[in-house]
Every structure is written in structure tokens, then in C-alpha cells.
Motif scaffolding. Structure first.
Motif, PDB file in Angstrom:
ATOM      1  N   ARG A 128     -11.951  -0.669 -11.452  1.00 47.39           N
ATOM      2  CA  ARG A 128     -10.521  -0.035 -11.485  1.00 47.39           C
ATOM      3  C   ARG A 128      -9.932  -0.143 -10.052  1.00 47.39           C
ATOM      4  O   ARG A 128     -10.663  -0.050  -9.212  1.00 47.39           O
ATOM      5  N   MET A 129      -8.547  -0.283  -9.949  1.00 43.51           N
ATOM      6  CA  MET A 129      -7.656  -0.204  -8.811  1.00 43.51           C
ATOM      7  C   MET A 129      -6.917   0.903  -8.840  1.00 43.51           C
ATOM      8  O   MET A 129      -6.297   1.524  -9.749  1.00 43.51           O
ATOM      9  N   CYS A 130      -6.572   1.475  -7.542  1.00 45.32           N
ATOM     10  CA  CYS A 130      -5.720   2.662  -7.324  1.00 45.32           C
ATOM     11  C   CYS A 130      -4.361   2.106  -7.339  1.00 45.32           C
ATOM     12  O   CYS A 130      -3.968   1.252  -6.507  1.00 45.32           O
ATOM     13  N   ARG A 131      -3.476   2.623  -8.013  1.00 42.33           N
ATOM     14  CA  ARG A 131      -2.190   2.362  -8.078  1.00 42.33           C
ATOM     15  C   ARG A 131      -1.265   2.677  -7.066  1.00 42.33           C
ATOM     16  O   ARG A 131      -0.313   2.155  -6.564  1.00 42.33           O
ATOM     17  N   ASP A 132      -1.802   3.635  -6.198  1.00 35.78           N
ATOM     18  CA  ASP A 132      -0.826   3.804  -4.963  1.00 35.78           C
ATOM     19  C   ASP A 132      -1.185   3.289  -3.695  1.00 35.78           C
ATOM     20  O   ASP A 132      -0.416   2.808  -2.996  1.00 35.78           O
ATOM     21  N   CYS A 133      -2.665   3.271  -3.482  1.00 37.22           N
ATOM     22  CA  CYS A 133      -3.209   2.546  -2.345  1.00 37.22           C
ATOM     23  C   CYS A 133      -3.845   1.067  -2.440  1.00 37.22           C
ATOM     24  O   CYS A 133      -4.177   0.506  -1.358  1.00 37.22           O
ATOM     25  N   GLY A 134      -4.141   0.826  -3.496  1.00 37.54           N
ATOM     26  CA  GLY A 134      -4.897  -0.488  -3.956  1.00 37.54           C
ATOM     27  C   GLY A 134      -6.328  -0.457  -3.631  1.00 37.54           C
ATOM     28  O   GLY A 134      -6.964  -1.371  -3.646  1.00 37.54           O
ATOM     29  N   TYR A 135      -6.864   0.930  -3.487  1.00 37.48           N
ATOM     30  CA  TYR A 135      -8.444   1.141  -3.526  1.00 37.48           C
ATOM     31  C   TYR A 135      -8.779   0.253  -4.583  1.00 37.48           C
ATOM     32  O   TYR A 135      -8.578   0.317  -5.508  1.00 37.48           O
ATOM     33  N   ILE A 136     -10.140  -0.818  -4.200  1.00 40.52           N
ATOM     34  CA  ILE A 136     -11.149  -1.459  -5.237  1.00 40.52           C
ATOM     35  C   ILE A 136     -12.129  -0.309  -5.569  1.00 40.52           C
ATOM     36  O   ILE A 136     -13.034  -0.142  -4.586  1.00 40.52           O
ATOM     37  N   GLY A 137     -12.096   0.330  -6.785  1.00 40.15           N
ATOM     38  CA  GLY A 137     -13.283   0.884  -7.139  1.00 40.15           C
ATOM     39  C   GLY A 137     -13.759   0.298  -8.750  1.00 40.15           C
ATOM     40  O   GLY A 137     -13.718  -0.672  -8.809  1.00 40.15           O
ATOM     41  N   SER A 138     -14.452   1.409  -9.234  1.00 38.99           N
ATOM     42  CA  SER A 138     -15.038   0.946 -10.634  1.00 38.99           C
ATOM     43  C   SER A 138     -14.796   2.168 -11.571  1.00 38.99           C
ATOM     44  O   SER A 138     -14.073   3.168 -11.061  1.00 38.99           O
ATOM     45  N   ALA A 139     -15.051   1.937 -12.790  1.00 41.21           N
ATOM     46  CA  ALA A 139     -14.915   2.694 -13.974  1.00 41.21           C
ATOM     47  C   ALA A 139     -15.550   4.308 -13.663  1.00 41.21           C
ATOM     48  O   ALA A 139     -15.191   5.276 -14.002  1.00 41.21           O
TER      49      ALA A 139
END
Ligand code: AP5
Ligand code: ZN
Length: 208
Positions: A128-139
Motif C-alpha cells: 500500500r502507498m500513501c496518497r499524500d507523501c508517497g510512503y511505501i508500506g503494506s496492508a
């Protein structure tokens, strides 16, 4: 540092690039991010690229080479650059060499982040990615741990498209491993370890 990050989709190129940017402030040139921004803005480039990206196919070389060539000519790249997701074909690698030759900014290294495809399929379908800062994460991230923004799933992170992206990688991009080995620039890093362990090897490879 003038570097290329090589590796299959989901190997962790973006994750490692973000850490280098945070620590060293080096300009990060991600063709995937540039294309997604163009799709979001509805530019002619975005309209052209969207169907290729949704299918997990490569956007045509001439489109992407023009985009990167222009970006490399911006003055901030004199401080170095991290190319992420480019080059992806032999034609792109040859065009990159020509442009860097003109700019007199040769590559220091091509870092291959190496991860098995089965691990990658799990990573990408749960990314999952952050819509605002582009952070790359997970579910596991309900909201962005950096900025509390909304997390979303990329359109191309479904299993069918991921498998096609891996096929395309094997056919069109994996031959670049030998290309950069032949130029004596290749450093291979085991990407199937904790993010911090991978990052320690990335820095070691760059002499940082
Ligand atoms: P692009 O955006 O470049 O996608 P990609 O190469 O498929 O790479 P990804 O962003 O999916 O993966 P990544 O290696 O950055 O992994 P990440 O760090 O996010 O390209 C998208 C599309 O654009 C292409 O399909 C094509 O259509 C087009 N395109 C782009 N460039 C092009 C070009 N040059 N020519 C033609 N077309 C082009 O990590 C993945 C997940 O794993 C995350 O959830 C992350 O949290 C997790 N993770 C990362 N590291 C670890 C670790 N060490 N351990 C456990 N989990 C980890
Ligand atoms: Zn965020």
C-alpha cells in the motif's frame, strides 16, 4: 553518487531509494513515479502511458528515454542521482550511457536488489502507498505512519498484472544485469532480508 537501481518489480528499489534520499538528499529519478504523476494529472504523456502500466507492460522506449533525458539535464543532478526503474531495456541502457557521456556524469554503480519471484508476489499484492507523501508500506498500515495520509493500492498490484510485470522483467530487463556486469558496474545485493540489513549493504556497496 550516480547510480542505477536494478531489480524486479517489488524487489525494494523504491524502499532503498527513499532511505538514500532521506539520509543523503540525492535526487531520486523514478520513472514509475513520474509516469503515475502524469496519469494523475491527465497529461498527454499520462494518457498514453496508462494502458501500458495497467497491463504491466513497458511504456515505449522513445517516450521514456525523452522523459529521463530531460530530467537528467536539470541542474540538481550535478549533486548525483538515483535512477529507479530506468533503464529497463537495452535501448534505454544505451541511451542512458550516451546522455551521461554528454553530461560527463558517468555511473558509479548499478545495484541489483535480488529477490525471488514468489516473495515478490506476496510483497506486491500486499503493498500500500500513501496518497499524500508517497510512503511505501503494506496492508498492515491502516494510515500512513509518516503523515497519517490515506493508504491506497496501486492499480498494477493485483496478482495477474504482477505476474505479467515479472515476465516482462525477465524478458526485457534482466539482460541488463549482464550488460552492467560487462561494464564492471554491477553489485548484487540480497534483497530478501530486513530493510535495514539491505540498506547497510547498499551503503557499503557505495562506499558510504
Ligand atoms: P515502477 O513504478 O518502476 O514499478 P516496478 O519496477 O514494478 O517497481 P515497484 O515500484 O513495483 O517495486 P520496487 O522495487 O520499487 O519495490 P518497493 O520498494 O515498492 O513501474 C510501474 C510501471 O511503469 C511499469 O510496469 C511500466 O508500465 C512503467 N514504467 C516505469 N518505468 C519504465 C521504463 N523505464 N520503461 C518502460 N516502462 C516503464 O517494495 C515493494 C513492497 O515490498 C513494499 O510493500 C515494501 O514495503 C516491501 N519491501 C521492500 N523491501 C522489503 C524488505 N527488505 N523486506 C520486506 N518487505 C520489503
Ligand atoms: Zn504519508
Amino acid at each position: 553518487m550516480n547510480i542505477v537501481l536494478l531489480g524486479a518489480p517489488g524487489a525494494g528499489k523504491g524502499t532503498q531509494a527513499a532511505k538514500l534520499v532521506e539520509e543523503f538528499g540525492t535526487p531520486h529519478i523514478s520513472t514509475g513515479d513520474m509516469l503515475r504523476a502524469a496519469v494523475k494529472a491527465g497529461t498527454p504523456l499520462g494518457k498514453k502511458a496508462k494502458s501500458y502500466m495497467d497491463a504491466g507492460d513497458l511504456v515505449p522506449d522513445e517516450v521514456i528515454i525523452g522523459l529521463v533525458t530531460e530530467r537528467l539535464q536539470e541542474p540538481d543532478t550535478a549533486r548525483g542521482f538515483i535512477l529507479d526503474g530506468f533503464p529497463r531495456t537495452s535501448a534505454q541502457a544505451v541511451a542512458l550511457d550516451a546522455e551521461l557521456g554528454k553530461l560527463e556524469r558517468p555511473l558509479d554503480a548499478a545495484l541489483l536488489v535480488d529477490v525471488d519471484f514468489e516473495v515478490i508476489i506476496g510483497r506486491l499484492t500486499s503493498r500500500r502507498m500513501c496518497r499524500d507523501c508517497g510512503y511505501i508500506g503494506s496492508a498492515a498500515d491502516a494510515t500512513c505512519p509518516k503523515c497519517s495520509g490515506e493508504m491506497y493500492q496501486r492499480d498494477d498490484d493485483n496478482e495477474t498484472t504482477v505476474r505479467n510485470r515479472l515476465d516482462v522483467y525477465e524478458k526485457s530487463t534482466a539482460p541488463l544485469i549482464d550488460y552492467y556486469r560487462g561494464c564492471d558496474l554491477l553489485v548484487s545485493i540480497d534483497g530478501d532480508r530486513d530493510v535495514e540489513e539491505v540498506y547497510a549493504d547498499v551503503k557499503k556497496a557505495l562506499g558510504l
